[in-house]
Motif scaffolding. Structure first.
Motif, short mmCIF file in Angstrom:
data_model
loop_
_atom_site.label_atom_id
_atom_site.label_comp_id
_atom_site.label_asym_id
_atom_site.label_seq_id
_atom_site.Cartn_x
_atom_site.Cartn_y
_atom_site.Cartn_z
N UNK A 75 0.79 -1.26 -0.10
CA UNK A 75 0.04 -0.02 0.01
C UNK A 75 0.94 1.19 -0.01
N UNK A 76 1.93 1.23 0.75
CA UNK A 76 2.90 2.39 0.96
C UNK A 76 3.45 2.67 -0.38
N UNK A 77 3.91 1.74 -1.26
CA UNK A 77 4.64 1.67 -2.23
C UNK A 77 3.59 2.43 -3.29
N UNK A 78 2.41 1.69 -3.34
CA UNK A 78 1.27 1.93 -4.48
C UNK A 78 1.03 3.32 -4.34
N UNK A 79 0.58 3.90 -3.09
CA UNK A 79 -0.07 5.27 -3.06
C UNK A 79 1.22 6.39 -2.65
N UNK A 80 2.39 6.08 -2.22
CA UNK A 80 3.10 7.11 -1.80
C UNK A 80 2.34 7.52 -0.53
N UNK A 81 3.12 8.71 -0.14
CA UNK A 81 2.58 9.25 1.28
C UNK A 81 1.67 10.56 1.17
N UNK A 82 1.90 11.43 0.05
CA UNK A 82 1.45 12.62 -0.03
C UNK A 82 0.10 12.76 -0.51
N UNK A 133 -0.05 17.51 5.23
CA UNK A 133 0.56 17.43 3.89
C UNK A 133 0.53 15.99 3.40
N UNK A 156 -1.37 12.01 3.49
CA UNK A 156 -2.47 11.19 3.38
C UNK A 156 -2.84 10.63 4.88
N UNK A 209 -1.26 7.13 6.18
CA UNK A 209 -0.06 6.80 6.11
C UNK A 209 0.54 6.41 7.36
N UNK A 229 8.68 8.00 -4.37
CA UNK A 229 8.18 7.63 -3.11
C UNK A 229 7.36 8.67 -2.19
N UNK A 230 7.09 9.72 -2.77
CA UNK A 230 6.10 10.81 -2.29
C UNK A 230 4.64 10.55 -2.72
N UNK A 231 4.58 10.08 -4.03
CA UNK A 231 3.06 9.90 -4.48
C UNK A 231 2.84 8.53 -5.08
N UNK A 232 3.83 7.46 -4.84
CA UNK A 232 3.45 6.18 -5.06
C UNK A 232 3.27 6.11 -6.66
N UNK A 233 2.70 4.93 -7.22
CA UNK A 233 2.74 4.79 -8.69
C UNK A 233 1.04 4.67 -9.08
N UNK A 234 0.41 4.50 -8.13
CA UNK A 234 -1.30 4.15 -8.51
C UNK A 234 -1.92 5.64 -8.75
#
Lengths: 197, 197, 197, 197
Positions: free
Chosen positions: C188-195, D152, D154, D157, D190-195
């Motif tokens: 989940x972390x990798x998929x959606x990132x943090x921001x 800032x 989600x 997280x 890392x900040x926005x992920x991929x999805x």
DNA sequence: GACTAACCGAGACGGTACGTCTGGTCTTAAG
DNA sequence: CTTAAGACCAGACGTACCGTCTCGGTTAGTC
């Protein structure tokens, strides 16, 4: 873990930044034992280390080659080189053969024969052996020269050559495993030669 | 050196159900070459196999030990054993030394010295060497006995002992790398001994 | 001396001029056993030879370095690299973590961690590891590209970078001994990132 | 480098019943020098002792294992861990990568990679590394939590997981010798992920 | 001022592992 | 049945390093 005793039995530690004489003794003893037990090919550095419970590096530190170890073993067991001076050169020669053959018959002979063998392929051993031989030749030369002064020898005799022949005869009997001959017979042959005169 | 090739290039195959003489030649040549190039320790079965492009099994089939290989090499290079019989025993001895030292100076000496060395730890070689030595002793004994018959020798001379001393002297010079001495000097010492009589 | 039996148990001989598969198996088995029993420092060439009853030369012939042996062991135990393709990238990533962590938890993880460690000082291992890693990256890139085609990913996503991050996360958990985390959380972390976006 | 001399020439003695800082400096300098010159396997206790002209006992007194010495070297060269706090988490992450990759590129990276490697077989180093890693994770957690407070991030997280991924990425690039990538690219992934979301 | 305590360098010690080489044995494939 | 080739186990070679130990000497503080 807790066995820090030097005490009586098999634990030899470093005694500081200097050679431990117990170690030297143990290594030379082990080398001699292996030599006599298994012959020349039984004397491997590994086997000596195992037998003496010593590290291989310790052995190489003090005896860098197999030949050096052989020389060390021989130096440890050989006695003094007494040369009788009875006033009769034939008797002196006979006494020498008797003495050296008896000495060689108990262990030392095998060691010395292996040194001669090793000298054929190890230059350092060859050098050491040459030096040792040179000493023995000199010993005999003085004996011969004293005999010459008192008029016992023929005037044309080359003392060095004569000394050389004695050593040659001794070595030859060692190398061909015939240390049981009578020294007096050898002495007579060398003393008077073969030709009528 | 190069006439041991089969045809043109380095491939020796089986020639059927019998020994390939080219193989023997190649192996002994390789052994001698290694011996002279790298000394006694350079003669390993592996090295010979590599150098001769032979299989190790092939070598072991005919020369089961290192010693056997050494003997094979020596047999290959040694010439006939001629014993002069000039009617003067001193001259004969001198001629022998001259001849054998010259022969040993070119290669054969190193080989023979290594055989003596090997004999100190390999029983089979020791036996073969003893047999060879015995032949040479016998050769000299007949020479001495003939000299005795014609009245050249002292009556008390032990011919076997005298023969032995000649061989001893030759070996000693070989083993101590002194093949450059004059044979006539050695001969005189052995012939007349040292003591006035 | 006389025990030349191949017979039934622990005696592996040459099977001619080609590699003996039994030998390879015995060596790799021994290596793995030592690795798991005594850790990375227990895997010495000597110990493997002892354990596998193999000659050291045999080991060095096929695996010239410690690193090569490690790679051999890993190749032996690793399974196929299946990449799920469920149509949901987050689910695929989660499945990967679950699968690889489970695989690594039984032995293989220690081996792979040691390979990474060895790669830090053995250039050959580093190269082999880089090649292996490159394959895994490519596997993931195709997965990501397919997801991109079906509109699942953001348009600006760098597929290579994304693949790299997955591998980075897996390695990190291996190297820090945390293979017990839930794959879905990582996914989940990798998929959606943090921001927020 | 040169200001670690005692006075003028290379003789460091005891300065009484306390640790000599010159000694520590000399040993760590020597260790680093060897590490960089000959790689991980060049860092042996013996070599360090030789290079630093120190007694082996002195080294073992202060750094009982190879791993401890590695940690000592790293502690000596590492700077402060500054974490920017610009109000934009992506920028902060990018700055971190830029900074740490630059730092690692000059020597320190090799040292840290070897520490990670050593940790795979030395439990003490593993522990020390875990503690160090824990500190860095905590540093990042506070950064993330502050970002979360200001809205800032989600809401779902996991700050710990996020911090872990940053460290994972940094280590991965170090271990695979890719310290030349642009930090901002890593940060964006890392900040926005991929999805898409 | 003598004494203690800890430090320092040096290096010997018993060991283990390294990577290479040799010794013999064995099997295959070619002829 | 022999040959070249070469794999196999075993173990010696000489080197490097391990971690422990003792030595002899230094210096700082304490009595």
């Amino acid at each position: 873990m807790d066995q820090h005793r030097q005490s009586e039995t098999h634990q030899r530690r470093s005694i500081g930044a200097r050679k431990n004489p117990n170690t030297e003794a143990a290594i030379l003893d082990a080398a001699l034992k292996l030599l006599l037990a298994k012959g020349g090919k039984g004397l491997s550095m590994d086997a000596v280390a195992r037998e003496a419970k010593a590290g291989k590096a310790t052995i190489y530190r003090w005896w860098p080659t197999r030949g050096a170890l052989l020389l060390g073993v021989y130096a440890r067991i050989k006695g003094a080189h007494v040369h009788a001076d009875t006033g009769c050169i034939e008797t002196d020669i006979a006494a020498f053969f008797e003495h050296v053959f008896e000495f060689w018959q108990k262990d030392a002979g095998r060691v010395f024969a292996l040194i001669i063998a090793e000298a054929q392929s190890d230059l350092d051993v060859a050098e050491a052996l040459a030096a040792y031989r040179s000493e023995r030749i000199n010993d005999w030369m003085t004996v011969f020269e004293r005999a010459k002064e008192r008029g016992e020898l023929r005037d044309t005799v080359d003392c060095k050559l004569a000394a050389d022949t004695i050593i040659a005869t001794a070595w030859h009997h060692l190398l061909t495993n015939r240390l049981d001959v009578k020294g007096s017979d050898l002495a007579r042959t060398l003393a008077y030669g073969v030709v009528k005169s």
